[in-house]
Write a protein that holds these residues in place. Sequence first.
Motif, mmCIF file in Angstrom:
data_model
loop_
_atom_site.group_PDB
_atom_site.id
_atom_site.type_symbol
_atom_site.label_atom_id
_atom_site.label_comp_id
_atom_site.label_asym_id
_atom_site.label_seq_id
_atom_site.Cartn_x
_atom_site.Cartn_y
_atom_site.Cartn_z
ATOM 1 N N PHE A 20 0.859 -1.173 0.000
ATOM 2 C CA PHE A 20 0.000 0.000 0.000
ATOM 3 C C PHE A 20 0.899 1.228 0.000
ATOM 4 O O PHE A 20 1.727 1.414 0.895
ATOM 5 N N ASN A 21 0.761 2.063 -1.031
ATOM 6 C CA ASN A 21 1.592 3.252 -1.193
ATOM 7 C C ASN A 21 0.674 4.459 -1.357
ATOM 8 O O ASN A 21 -0.096 4.529 -2.318
ATOM 9 N N LEU A 22 0.761 5.392 -0.415
ATOM 10 C CA LEU A 22 -0.101 6.567 -0.433
ATOM 11 C C LEU A 22 0.738 7.830 -0.379
ATOM 12 O O LEU A 22 1.570 8.002 0.510
ATOM 13 N N THR A 23 0.518 8.725 -1.340
ATOM 14 C CA THR A 23 1.118 10.055 -1.325
ATOM 15 C C THR A 23 -0.021 11.073 -1.384
ATOM 16 O O THR A 23 -0.817 11.052 -2.326
ATOM 17 N N ALA A 24 -0.117 11.944 -0.375
ATOM 18 C CA ALA A 24 -1.244 12.863 -0.313
ATOM 19 C C ALA A 24 -0.826 14.173 0.328
ATOM 20 O O ALA A 24 -0.032 14.206 1.265
ATOM 21 N N SER A 25 -1.382 15.259 -0.173
ATOM 22 C CA SER A 25 -1.231 16.574 0.455
ATOM 23 C C SER A 25 -2.610 17.036 0.907
ATOM 24 O O SER A 25 -3.634 16.639 0.336
ATOM 25 N N TRP A 38 -8.556 5.771 4.349
ATOM 26 C CA TRP A 38 -7.774 4.968 3.404
ATOM 27 C C TRP A 38 -6.747 4.117 4.127
ATOM 28 O O TRP A 38 -6.544 2.954 3.805
ATOM 29 N N MET A 39 -6.096 4.732 5.101
ATOM 30 C CA MET A 39 -5.054 4.026 5.824
ATOM 31 C C MET A 39 -5.633 2.845 6.605
ATOM 32 O O MET A 39 -5.076 1.742 6.602
ATOM 33 N N ARG A 40 -6.760 3.057 7.252
ATOM 34 C CA ARG A 40 -7.371 1.977 8.025
ATOM 35 C C ARG A 40 -7.812 0.838 7.108
ATOM 36 O O ARG A 40 -7.672 -0.347 7.452
ATOM 37 N N HIS A 41 -8.329 1.179 5.949
ATOM 38 C CA HIS A 41 -8.732 0.146 4.999
ATOM 39 C C HIS A 41 -7.509 -0.639 4.525
ATOM 40 O O HIS A 41 -7.562 -1.869 4.407
ATOM 41 N N ALA A 42 -6.416 0.076 4.270
ATOM 42 C CA ALA A 42 -5.202 -0.602 3.818
ATOM 43 C C ALA A 42 -4.669 -1.543 4.886
ATOM 44 O O ALA A 42 -4.222 -2.662 4.592
ATOM 45 N N ILE A 43 -4.716 -1.127 6.130
ATOM 46 C CA ILE A 43 -4.209 -1.967 7.225
ATOM 47 C C ILE A 43 -5.018 -3.253 7.322
ATOM 48 O O ILE A 43 -4.470 -4.337 7.555
ATOM 49 N N ARG A 44 -6.324 -3.150 7.101
ATOM 50 C CA ARG A 44 -7.152 -4.354 7.133
ATOM 51 C C ARG A 44 -6.792 -5.324 6.019
ATOM 52 O O ARG A 44 -7.045 -6.522 6.114
ATOM 53 N N GLY A 45 -6.153 -4.805 4.947
ATOM 54 C CA GLY A 45 -5.704 -5.658 3.854
ATOM 55 C C GLY A 45 -4.437 -6.420 4.156
ATOM 56 O O GLY A 45 -3.936 -7.166 3.307
ATOM 57 N N ASN A 46 -3.867 -6.221 5.345
ATOM 58 C CA ASN A 46 -2.704 -6.985 5.798
ATOM 59 C C ASN A 46 -1.555 -6.950 4.788
ATOM 60 O O ASN A 46 -1.063 -7.985 4.342
ATOM 61 N N PRO A 47 -1.070 -5.753 4.395
ATOM 62 C CA PRO A 47 -0.021 -5.671 3.373
ATOM 63 C C PRO A 47 1.356 -6.048 3.917
ATOM 64 O O PRO A 47 1.592 -6.000 5.127
ATOM 65 N N LYS A 48 2.247 -6.417 2.998
ATOM 66 C CA LYS A 48 3.638 -6.662 3.359
ATOM 67 C C LYS A 48 4.416 -5.354 3.460
ATOM 68 O O LYS A 48 5.354 -5.236 4.244
ATOM 69 N N VAL A 49 4.024 -4.385 2.643
ATOM 70 C CA VAL A 49 4.738 -3.107 2.573
ATOM 71 C C VAL A 49 3.727 -1.973 2.702
ATOM 72 O O VAL A 49 2.698 -1.964 2.010
ATOM 73 N N ILE A 50 4.008 -1.035 3.578
ATOM 74 C CA ILE A 50 3.215 0.194 3.702
ATOM 75 C C ILE A 50 4.147 1.385 3.527
ATOM 76 O O ILE A 50 5.170 1.479 4.203
ATOM 77 N N GLU A 51 3.791 2.271 2.608
ATOM 78 C CA GLU A 51 4.552 3.508 2.407
ATOM 79 C C GLU A 51 3.579 4.674 2.332
ATOM 80 O O GLU A 51 2.701 4.699 1.465
ATOM 81 N N VAL A 52 3.727 5.613 3.254
ATOM 82 C CA VAL A 52 2.819 6.751 3.332
ATOM 83 C C VAL A 52 3.634 8.038 3.330
ATOM 84 O O VAL A 52 4.529 8.224 4.159
ATOM 85 N N ARG A 53 3.322 8.926 2.401
ATOM 86 C CA ARG A 53 3.956 10.246 2.335
ATOM 87 C C ARG A 53 2.850 11.298 2.355
ATOM 88 O O ARG A 53 2.029 11.355 1.441
ATOM 89 N N THR A 54 2.831 12.101 3.402
ATOM 90 C CA THR A 54 1.822 13.154 3.502
ATOM 91 C C THR A 54 2.504 14.508 3.657
ATOM 92 O O THR A 54 3.602 14.601 4.218
ATOM 93 N N MET A 55 1.853 15.527 3.163
ATOM 94 C CA MET A 55 2.378 16.890 3.277
ATOM 95 C C MET A 55 1.240 17.825 3.628
ATOM 96 O O MET A 55 0.227 17.897 2.920
ATOM 97 N N CYS A 56 1.396 18.527 4.737
ATOM 98 C CA CYS A 56 0.399 19.502 5.166
ATOM 99 C C CYS A 56 0.810 20.885 4.674
ATOM 100 O O CYS A 56 1.972 21.295 4.817
ATOM 101 N N PHE A 57 -0.111 21.622 4.099
ATOM 102 C CA PHE A 57 0.192 22.958 3.591
ATOM 103 C C PHE A 57 0.502 23.943 4.712
ATOM 104 O O PHE A 57 1.008 25.029 4.466
ATOM 105 N N TYR A 58 0.209 23.563 5.963
ATOM 106 C CA TYR A 58 0.442 24.449 7.098
ATOM 107 C C TYR A 58 1.522 23.906 8.028
ATOM 108 O O TYR A 58 1.475 24.071 9.236
ATOM 109 N N GLY A 59 2.505 23.231 7.474
ATOM 110 C CA GLY A 59 3.638 22.753 8.251
ATOM 111 C C GLY A 59 3.238 21.708 9.269
ATOM 112 O O GLY A 59 2.447 20.805 8.985
#
Length: 330
Positions: A20-25, A38-59
Amino acid sequence: MEAFVSKLLMVHKASCLDAFNLTASYADHDSLRHIHAWMRHAIRGNPKVIEVRTMCFYGYDLLYQLPHLGSSNPTGRRLTSLKLTGVSLDNSFTELFHSAAWPHLEDVVLVQCQLAFPRIESERLKILGFQYCTTPAAEVFVIRAPRLASLSMSLHSNSCEKGVVLDVGSPLVRASVSLKRDEFSARNEAMLLGSLSNVTSLEIRDFQAMAILDTELFDKLPVFNNLRNLALNPFSVDDTISDEHNSFKALGRFLQKTPNMETLTLEKFWVAPTVELVEIPALQNLRTLILDTCDLDDNFGLLQYYLLNSPNLEKLIVQYCKVVHFFSLA
């Protein structure tokens, strides 16, 4: 787009996910709500690899908070690799390294994350990345991972005011450590460097010269007997001191602690013609020398020294170096 992704995940009927690979701002709590679902749904899928990249516009004011993934979660048994960027992690995150629910988790990379805990301890961890994370709760951050084989760290004073204490045992194969210049004391930098003395391949960037030039600190620095590959850029120095002299002197002293080194990569080094090279030891085991973006407009003093004092040198790589005038090496 948010509705599309949510629908896509909901109609996914496979019993498990490989990755599961998620990139979101995002800019508000409503967007965070979608990311959380989305993250909770992905965790229920029992993945081997999780990669999450998030960016907040307000630091850091509105960082995404990773859901609790502790021992009560039965779905993490396949997870081997977890890579997080721009995520807020509370104390429950440390359960991942101890819980029987995550028996295969060996690869963790944290980039620009906000950590609420002062240490990482794991008997299973083999790969760890710790890049520009903030740890408001800790002056010293502790990493204890006796089976660790690969370590990558980029640190500034917001990571930990007094540096990092490492307990990584002897299997460490690769280590890369980059510091924010002049944000840590020479003593803390020397202690950090010394804790890597068992490593086979080492890359260090922006350590200060006084961590090596201080006699007391240098005498306590262990010999890097296992070190075969070393890459570094010039040691930082006080603005009131001759940069080229003390940086190069620190390099020479550090090389005295690396008797079995076979490959040396120097990046952005240069030596003024007035700097003496006598403190650099003969490199009897050096087989490969790489000069990367170095300044050779010094009568080739840097290159000349290594050619004359590395009797077993087999390969020389000179790339992107500055050469203005040509002088004979004779």
